[in-house]
Design a protein around this motif. Structure first.
Motif, short mmCIF file in Angstrom:
data_model
loop_
_atom_site.label_atom_id
_atom_site.label_comp_id
_atom_site.label_asym_id
_atom_site.label_seq_id
_atom_site.Cartn_x
_atom_site.Cartn_y
_atom_site.Cartn_z
N PRO A 118 0.83 -1.20 0.00
CA PRO A 118 0.00 0.00 0.00
C PRO A 118 0.87 1.25 0.00
CG PRO A 118 -0.08 -1.10 2.14
CD PRO A 118 0.60 -2.03 1.20
N MET A 119 0.44 2.25 -0.79
CA MET A 119 1.24 3.46 -0.94
C MET A 119 0.33 4.69 -0.95
SD MET A 119 2.28 3.03 -4.99
CE MET A 119 2.92 1.37 -4.71
N THR A 120 0.90 5.84 -0.67
CA THR A 120 0.14 7.07 -0.81
C THR A 120 -0.10 7.34 -2.29
OG1 THR A 120 2.11 8.48 -0.93
CG2 THR A 120 1.24 7.99 1.28
N PRO A 121 -1.10 8.15 -2.62
CA PRO A 121 -1.46 8.32 -4.04
C PRO A 121 -0.64 9.36 -4.78
CG PRO A 121 -3.00 9.51 -2.67
CD PRO A 121 -2.08 8.78 -1.73
N GLY A 139 0.46 8.54 -8.23
CA GLY A 139 -0.57 7.97 -9.10
C GLY A 139 -0.25 6.56 -9.53
N GLN A 140 0.39 5.77 -8.64
CA GLN A 140 0.89 4.46 -9.05
C GLN A 140 0.23 3.29 -8.34
OE1 GLN A 140 3.44 3.12 -11.30
NE2 GLN A 140 2.76 4.97 -12.32
N GLY A 141 -0.76 3.52 -7.49
CA GLY A 141 -1.37 2.41 -6.76
C GLY A 141 -1.93 1.35 -7.68
N ALA A 142 -2.86 1.73 -8.56
CA ALA A 142 -3.44 0.79 -9.50
C ALA A 142 -2.41 0.32 -10.53
CB ALA A 142 -4.64 1.42 -10.20
N CYS A 143 -1.52 1.22 -10.92
CA CYS A 143 -0.52 0.87 -11.93
C CYS A 143 0.41 -0.24 -11.44
CB CYS A 143 0.30 2.10 -12.31
SG CYS A 143 -0.63 3.41 -13.13
N GLN A 144 0.83 -0.16 -10.18
CA GLN A 144 1.71 -1.19 -9.64
C GLN A 144 0.98 -2.52 -9.46
OE1 GLN A 144 5.15 -1.04 -9.29
NE2 GLN A 144 4.64 0.75 -10.56
N ALA A 145 -0.31 -2.46 -9.15
CA ALA A 145 -1.09 -3.70 -9.07
C ALA A 145 -1.18 -4.37 -10.43
CB ALA A 145 -2.49 -3.39 -8.54
N ILE A 146 -1.34 -3.59 -11.48
CA ILE A 146 -1.38 -4.14 -12.84
C ILE A 146 -0.03 -4.74 -13.21
CG2 ILE A 146 -1.62 -3.50 -15.28
CD1 ILE A 146 -3.72 -1.40 -14.33
N GLU A 147 1.05 -4.04 -12.88
CA GLU A 147 2.38 -4.61 -13.11
C GLU A 147 2.54 -5.94 -12.37
OE1 GLU A 147 5.78 -2.30 -12.27
OE2 GLU A 147 5.19 -0.57 -13.48
N ASP A 148 2.16 -5.94 -11.07
CA ASP A 148 2.25 -7.18 -10.29
C ASP A 148 1.58 -8.34 -11.02
OD1 ASP A 148 3.45 -5.83 -8.16
OD2 ASP A 148 1.62 -5.73 -6.95
N ARG A 168 9.48 -8.07 -7.91
CA ARG A 168 8.58 -7.00 -7.53
C ARG A 168 8.90 -6.29 -6.22
NH1 ARG A 168 6.76 -4.56 -11.02
NH2 ARG A 168 5.04 -3.82 -9.75
N LEU A 169 9.53 -6.96 -5.26
CA LEU A 169 9.65 -6.37 -3.93
C LEU A 169 10.49 -5.09 -3.94
CD1 LEU A 169 9.11 -6.42 -0.93
CD2 LEU A 169 11.02 -8.00 -0.65
N ARG A 170 11.65 -5.14 -4.54
CA ARG A 170 12.52 -3.96 -4.52
C ARG A 170 11.90 -2.80 -5.28
NH1 ARG A 170 18.94 -3.91 -6.32
NH2 ARG A 170 19.33 -1.70 -5.81
N ARG A 171 11.31 -3.08 -6.43
CA ARG A 171 10.71 -2.00 -7.22
C ARG A 171 9.56 -1.35 -6.47
NH1 ARG A 171 9.69 0.60 -11.90
NH2 ARG A 171 7.55 0.74 -12.66
N THR A 172 8.65 -2.14 -5.97
CA THR A 172 7.48 -1.56 -5.32
C THR A 172 7.84 -0.86 -4.02
OG1 THR A 172 6.97 -3.72 -4.32
CG2 THR A 172 5.85 -3.16 -6.39
N ALA A 173 8.79 -1.41 -3.27
CA ALA A 173 9.22 -0.74 -2.04
C ALA A 173 9.81 0.63 -2.35
CB ALA A 173 10.24 -1.60 -1.29
N GLY A 174 10.56 0.73 -3.44
CA GLY A 174 11.12 2.02 -3.84
C GLY A 174 10.05 3.02 -4.21
N ILE A 175 9.02 2.57 -4.90
CA ILE A 175 7.94 3.47 -5.29
C ILE A 175 7.13 3.91 -4.08
CG2 ILE A 175 5.79 3.60 -6.63
CD1 ILE A 175 7.20 1.90 -8.76
N VAL A 176 6.92 3.00 -3.12
CA VAL A 176 6.25 3.39 -1.87
C VAL A 176 7.03 4.51 -1.19
CG1 VAL A 176 5.63 2.63 0.45
CG2 VAL A 176 5.13 1.17 -1.51
N ARG A 177 8.35 4.37 -1.11
CA ARG A 177 9.18 5.40 -0.47
C ARG A 177 9.12 6.71 -1.22
NH1 ARG A 177 12.86 1.06 -0.05
NH2 ARG A 177 14.00 1.84 -1.86
N ARG A 178 9.22 6.67 -2.53
CA ARG A 178 9.19 7.90 -3.31
C ARG A 178 7.85 8.61 -3.20
NH1 ARG A 178 11.75 7.36 -9.22
NH2 ARG A 178 11.06 9.52 -9.12
#
Length: 386
Positions: free
Chosen positions: A282-285, A288-297, A316-326
């Protein structure tokens, strides 16, 4: 034929069902609601997610039913640009753009592609055994070679798989969303930053404008009249913000607190179960990547499913964790309230935008310059890395 059970009929769950089915899996998607998501909100689908949808043959359909974001950027409350970019520059850099559409329309497209016989509405999952792949429901148990947990931010499956993990935390920000009928000229896409507040506007297809707003608030705080609350915070901002708020139906304003995963999970799988979308990261919006990362997953999981699910975590773990941080880094910038700090933030953004017109796009390179690990069936791009 291997079989998969997907828990959750949101964007990520439906996309996972489609992707797995097209790779030869017998799929059942379980959704506890009696109807698919008809929430009155929009969402953005960026170039990375459009490429993923292309691998399923759905990218062009989504483009047809959506609207290009066009010129977009960040404004001050008086309407002056701080940073902006254009549709042409985005397409030149990423080979595609960002489209905006109704969330309900996306759900309809995905459900149609999945097929009615693969979707069970009104089905509540009561437990999952990651060792045997048993999914327990009120209607009986299901056995699966693969279980995909796409059961949202407050995922019960995630809590069961990783009971020692603290789970999502409150970002300090609450968010409103709404749709307003529009019969006049199309509005431009803007995100306006004030002192601790944000207001975003996007023109959608079907003569609708989608807006979202955020503000600092205690967790679970609610107003007796959410429209009046929004007018108090944003009624003096630039057009068309006040007009949109006066026109919106108060009963159709959605409000949710924003949570995110401050500490990444140790893995995105355990046994036969893979976590996906908001259940996994889960990430802040703010990107604009919440749904986009789910589609990638979903498309990555379908590619590696049938083998060791460690490959899914690795991809997926490293990429998504980085996007959550950003995304949370941007959220912190929007939370700034001290007048001097806001002036400094705005000055820095304005100067950076002038000195480097492509800075806004370049800051998204690592997020949007992603291509799926399988050949695009629509012919819209080369196969590439995960």
């Amino acid at each position: 034929m291997p079989n998969a059970v997907v828990i959750g009929g949101g964007v990520g769950g439906l996309t996972a069902g489609i992707a797995l089915h097209r790779r030869g899996w017998d799929v059942t998607v379980l959704e506890r609601a009696e109807h698919l998501d008809q929430a009155g909100s929009g969402l953005a689908i960026a170039a990375n997610a459009l490429r993923a949808l292309d691998t399923l043959g759905l990218g062009d359909r989504i483009r047809e039913l959506s609207r290009l974001q066009g010129e977009a950027g960040v404004c001050r409350p008086d309407g002056r640009w701080l940073m902006r970019t254009s549709e042409e520059r985005a397409r030149e850099r990423f080979g595609d753009s960002v489209v905006v559409m109704l969330r309900a329309t996306l759900a309809e497209v995905l459900a149609d592609a999945l097929g009615e016989r693969h979707l069970r509405l009104g089905t509540t999952v009561t437990g999952v055994d990651p060792g045997t792949g048993t999914v327990r429901t009120a209607a009986g148990d299901l056995r699966a070679d693969l279980v995909v947990a796409a059961d949202g931010i407050h995922s019960a499956t995630r809590s069961a798989l990783f009971p020692e993990h603290p789970g999502p935390v409150y970002s300090g920000v609450t968010a409103w969303r709404g749709l307003v009928p529009s019969s006049g000229p199309a509005v431009r896409s803007t995100e306006t930053w004030g002192r601790g507040r944000v207001f975003g506007v996007h023109q959608l297809a079907r003569d609708l404008v989608y807006f979202y707003a955020t503000d600092l608030a205690p967790a679970a705080a609610r107003a007796a009249d959410e429209r009046e609350e929004l007018l108090r915070g944003f009624g003096g901002w630039h057009a068309p913000i006040p007009e949109l708020l006066r026109a919106v139906d108060p009963a159709r304003i959605l409000r949710n607190d924003v949570h995110y995963l401050d500490r990444p999970l140790p893995a995105l799988h355990r046994g036969r179960v893979a976590l996906l979308g908001d259940a996994a990261h889960p990430m802040t919006p703010n990107l604009g990547q919440g749904a986009c990362q789910a589609i990638e997953d979903a498309v990555v999981l379908a590619q590696v499913a049938g083998g060791d699910l460690a490959g899914y975590t690795d991809a997926r773990l490293r990429r998504t964790a980085g996007i959550v941080r950003r995304s949370m880094t941007v959220c912190r910038a929007t939370k700034t309230r001290a007048p001097a700090a806001v002036r400094l933030r705005d000055l820095a953004m304005s100067l950076a935008g002038r000195l480097s017109p492509d800075l806004m796009l370049r800051s998204f390179d690592e997020v949007l310059d992603w291509t799926p690990p399988v050949p695009a069936s629509s012919g819209r791009g080369p196969a590439a890395r995960a």
